[in-house]
Design a protein around this motif. Sequence first.
Motif, PDB file in Angstrom:
ATOM      1  N   GLY A  22       0.816  -1.215   0.000  1.00  0.00           N
ATOM      2  CA  GLY A  22       0.000   0.000   0.000  1.00  0.00           C
ATOM      3  C   GLY A  22       0.846   1.260   0.000  1.00  0.00           C
ATOM      4  N   VAL A  23       1.923   1.243   0.765  1.00  0.00           N
ATOM      5  CA  VAL A  23       2.839   2.387   0.788  1.00  0.00           C
ATOM      6  C   VAL A  23       3.472   2.565  -0.590  1.00  0.00           C
ATOM      7  N   ARG A  24       3.851   1.464  -1.211  1.00  0.00           N
ATOM      8  CA  ARG A  24       4.446   1.546  -2.546  1.00  0.00           C
ATOM      9  C   ARG A  24       3.460   2.121  -3.547  1.00  0.00           C
ATOM     10  N   ARG A  25       2.204   1.684  -3.459  1.00  0.00           N
ATOM     11  CA  ARG A  25       1.198   2.170  -4.399  1.00  0.00           C
ATOM     12  C   ARG A  25       0.863   3.639  -4.179  1.00  0.00           C
ATOM     13  N   SER A  26       0.845   4.072  -2.940  1.00  0.00           N
ATOM     14  CA  SER A  26       0.423   5.448  -2.679  1.00  0.00           C
ATOM     15  C   SER A  26       1.572   6.452  -2.756  1.00  0.00           C
ATOM     16  N   THR A  27       2.800   6.037  -2.477  1.00  0.00           N
ATOM     17  CA  THR A  27       3.918   6.982  -2.483  1.00  0.00           C
ATOM     18  C   THR A  27       4.946   6.711  -3.573  1.00  0.00           C
ATOM     19  N   GLU A  53       1.454  -7.555  -2.586  1.00  0.00           N
ATOM     20  CA  GLU A  53       0.858  -6.961  -3.787  1.00  0.00           C
ATOM     21  C   GLU A  53      -0.425  -7.688  -4.167  1.00  0.00           C
ATOM     22  N   PHE A  56      -3.130  -6.883  -1.626  1.00  0.00           N
ATOM     23  CA  PHE A  56      -3.570  -5.507  -1.828  1.00  0.00           C
ATOM     24  C   PHE A  56      -4.477  -5.405  -3.048  1.00  0.00           C
ATOM     25  N   GLN A  60      -8.324  -4.189  -3.012  1.00  0.00           N
ATOM     26  CA  GLN A  60      -8.721  -3.068  -3.853  1.00  0.00           C
ATOM     27  C   GLN A  60      -9.863  -3.455  -4.784  1.00  0.00           C
ATOM     28  N   ARG A  71     -15.687   6.408  -4.339  1.00  0.00           N
ATOM     29  CA  ARG A  71     -14.455   7.125  -4.685  1.00  0.00           C
ATOM     30  C   ARG A  71     -14.485   8.501  -4.038  1.00  0.00           C
ATOM     31  N   ASP A  72     -13.393   8.863  -3.399  1.00  0.00           N
ATOM     32  CA  ASP A  72     -13.272  10.148  -2.735  1.00  0.00           C
ATOM     33  C   ASP A  72     -12.671  11.141  -3.739  1.00  0.00           C
ATOM     34  N   ARG A  74     -10.750  14.028  -5.001  1.00  0.00           N
ATOM     35  CA  ARG A  74      -9.742  14.964  -4.469  1.00  0.00           C
ATOM     36  C   ARG A  74      -9.278  15.879  -5.541  1.00  0.00           C
TER      37      ARG A  74
END
Length: 74
Positions: A22-27, A53, A56, A60, A71-72, A74
């Motif tokens: 999750g960290v890899r996907r978001s950052t 992966e 995750f 997802q 969906r949020d 942004r």
Amino acid sequence: MVLGKLVHYTVDAVLLSTVVAGVRRSTGFAPNASAIPDPTIRSVAEKFLGVGETVFDMIQATAVNSSYFKRDPR
């Protein structure tokens, strides 16, 4: 007793790997497995990260197809 601990540690490892995914996907930041000199340990580390992966991706896909999530914007 021993089987319970093994299951507990396995679940903990999968959760940790999923958080790293999750960290890899978001950052975009990920552990550098190629820096591990031993090919056997590097292979285990890559498989460990691959499990995260996969988990995750499953989480997802479940969230996308669920009516409980939206969906949020942004």
